[in-house]
Design an enzyme around this catalytic site. Structure first.
Site, PDB file in Angstrom:
ATOM      1  N   ASP A  85       0.813  -1.210   0.000  1.00 42.63           N
ATOM      2  CA  ASP A  85       0.000   0.000   0.000  1.00 42.63           C
ATOM      3  C   ASP A  85       0.851   1.266   0.000  1.00 42.63           C
ATOM      4  O   ASP A  85       0.615   2.187  -0.790  1.00 42.63           O
ATOM      5  CB  ASP A  85      -0.950   0.007   1.202  1.00 42.63           C
ATOM      6  CG  ASP A  85      -2.057  -1.036   1.066  1.00 42.63           C
ATOM      7  OD1 ASP A  85      -2.083  -1.738   0.036  1.00 42.63           O
ATOM      8  OD2 ASP A  85      -2.879  -1.152   1.986  1.00 42.63           O
ATOM      9  N   ARG A  90       0.947   6.391  17.006  1.00 45.39           N
ATOM     10  CA  ARG A  90       0.713   7.362  15.941  1.00 45.39           C
ATOM     11  C   ARG A  90       1.275   8.748  16.229  1.00 45.39           C
ATOM     12  O   ARG A  90       1.829   9.388  15.333  1.00 45.39           O
ATOM     13  CB  ARG A  90      -0.782   7.438  15.606  1.00 45.39           C
ATOM     14  CG  ARG A  90      -1.398   6.142  15.083  1.00 45.39           C
ATOM     15  CD  ARG A  90      -0.434   5.301  14.319  1.00 45.39           C
ATOM     16  NE  ARG A  90      -1.046   4.161  13.645  1.00 45.39           N
ATOM     17  CZ  ARG A  90      -0.375   3.076  13.304  1.00 45.39           C
ATOM     18  NH1 ARG A  90       0.920   2.977  13.618  1.00 45.39           N
ATOM     19  NH2 ARG A  90      -0.963   2.087  12.665  1.00 45.39           N
ATOM     20  N   ASP A 132      -6.786   5.826  12.416  1.00 42.33           N
ATOM     21  CA  ASP A 132      -5.411   6.285  12.265  1.00 42.33           C
ATOM     22  C   ASP A 132      -5.300   7.579  11.475  1.00 42.33           C
ATOM     23  O   ASP A 132      -4.432   8.414  11.749  1.00 42.33           O
ATOM     24  CB  ASP A 132      -4.553   5.196  11.623  1.00 42.33           C
ATOM     25  CG  ASP A 132      -4.102   4.157  12.622  1.00 42.33           C
ATOM     26  OD1 ASP A 132      -4.135   4.439  13.835  1.00 42.33           O
ATOM     27  OD2 ASP A 132      -3.711   3.051  12.201  1.00 42.33           O
ATOM     28  N   SER A 159      -5.538  -7.954   8.283  1.00 46.03           N
ATOM     29  CA  SER A 159      -4.565  -6.855   8.306  1.00 46.03           C
ATOM     30  C   SER A 159      -3.876  -6.813   9.658  1.00 46.03           C
ATOM     31  O   SER A 159      -4.515  -7.016  10.687  1.00 46.03           O
ATOM     32  CB  SER A 159      -5.280  -5.530   8.033  1.00 46.03           C
ATOM     33  OG  SER A 159      -4.399  -4.435   8.203  1.00 46.03           O
TER      34      SER A 159
END
Length: 405
Positions: free
Chosen positions: A16, A96, A125, A179
């Site tokens: 990705d 994050r 996110d 994922s």
């Protein structure tokens, strides 16, 4: 938005973000700087460098941030005993803000006018990355390709990759089974085979913990030492923050500790099902609460427990750099001045229980609680007046109720 000249991309080296790298180059005609953070995800990062070089990145940053991650983000969060919706130890959420911090710093160093990430428009996110970036640089531009492009299916992504000669791992040509996001605190798995919350997650989803039923038949004891609320040692060995969490992950993982199957309420509105593994973090939380039991005053402890859900929600929703989180952190850190000592945990087939705690700062007084002769440390007759004063309003309420029928 004016087309950026130079973009710093949070880059994993996976399919990705590799597609995003090329898409930024073709869509905006801009230079792309890649930033790959080692947060303890447990995979080799040099292939990401080679891939970024092959795809024409103008500069490549690969940084080991494990110590900063645990010291400045994980440990402050654990001083609060933070769990989201009563269960989730916030492993993805807490990573994050650090990634965003470095994205913004590298953008300044490189003269870039934008940053970019690979978070989708359905998840939390995107909010966490962007709120953190704007809090640190209100003028930064953020490019979120998943909200802009028309590559809305795995097939289209693969077609784009093949068109631009982006290497594709063979297992990426089909639908990925689920994922995964990982760092030193936890692993998070979601999507595909996990999307039906009524179905038990297959055991192959778990990566850091053995199945509790297959864990050792004998329990293991581990001692964790604390200073001012932060863990500093395991079984008497003084360790750096990242080394300590790594050690606890190994110990907890082999006993099947720290598994969680959770349906959570995302900040963007939907519910999602995730499988989390936080072996070391689970030991850390249990031990921290254990040392607080004997070192923290009741009023401070209860107030902390009231503040915690708000604090955890701020982290989950992406407000790490907000003034309210910093205010709460100041209060939490003040409470930890005497949270120093050692806790003993017993691990057995998926469970971790506190079985002992000691501290020179302890508020526990055996003289006051003993069932034997307390030598005058506590006069039990004092309790009568205490009860009568606390009962007064209840008596008045009961009398009114009886009077009014």
């Amino acid at each position: 938005m004016t087309a950026p000249r130079r973009v710093v991309l949070a880059y994993s080296g996976g399919l990705d973000t590799s597609i995003i790298l090329k898409w930024l180059q073709t869509e905006y005609g801009c230079e792309v700087v890649t930033f790959t953070a080692d947060l303890g995800q447990g995979e080799e990062l040099e292939p990401a460098r080679a891939k970024a070089e092959m795809m024409g990145a103008s500069a490549i940053y690969i940084e080991d941030l494990r110590e900063e991650f645990v010291r400045d983000f994980v440990f402050p969060m654990f001083r609060a005993n933070a769990v989201y919706e009563g269960l989730y130890l916030l492993g993805t959420s807490i990573a994050r803000p650090l990634i965003s911090k470095r994205l913004v710093e590298i953008a300044a160093e490189e003269g870039a006018d934008a940053v970019s990430h690979g978070a989708t428009g359905k998840g939390n996110d995107q909010v966490r990355f962007e709120l953190s970036a704007y809090a640190l640089n209100p003028d930064i531009k953020v490019i979120a390709p998943w909200r802009e492009w028309d590559l809305t299916s795995r097939t289209r992504l693969i077609d784009f990759a093949e068109k631009h000669q982006i290497p594709i791992a063979k297992d990426k040509r089909g639908e990925a089974p689920f994922s995964v996001d990982a760092n030193l605190l936890h692993t998070s798995s979601e999507g595909k085979v996990l999307e039906d919350p009524a179905e038990e997650a297959p055991d192959y989803v778990y990566q850091r913990t053995v199945h509790p039923e297959e864990a050792p038949d004998a329990p293991e004891y581990v001692e964790i030492g604390f200073e001012r609320g932060d863990a500093v040692s395991v079984n008497g060995d003084a360790l750096s923050p990242a080394t300590l969490l790594t050690r606890l992950n190994e110990i907890g993982g082999r006993h099947g500790v720290g598994r969680l199957d959770l349906v959570e309420g995302r900040f963007v509105g939907m519910k999602s099902r995730g499988i989390y593994e936080t072996p070391g973090g689970t030991l850390l939380l249990e031990a921290h609460r254990g040392i607080e039991q004997i070192t923290l005053d009741r009023g401070a402890a209860h107030l902390k427990d009231e503040l915690m859900p708000r604090y955890a929600e701020l982290i989950y929703n992406g407000f790490w750099f907000s003034p309210e989180r910093e205010m709460l952190q100041a209060a939490i850190d003040a409470s930890q001045a005497h949270v120093t000592g050692t806790v003993r945990l017993k691990l057995y087939k998926g469970s971790a229980r506190v079985v002992g705690r000691r501290s020179e700062h302890s508020l526990y007084s055996e003289a006051h609680v003993t069932f034997e002769d307390d030598a005058g440390a506590y006069d039990q007759k004092d309790a009568a007046g205490f009860i009568q004063l606390n009962a007064l309003r209840l008596k008045l309420l009961a009398a009114r109720k009886r009077r009014l029928g």
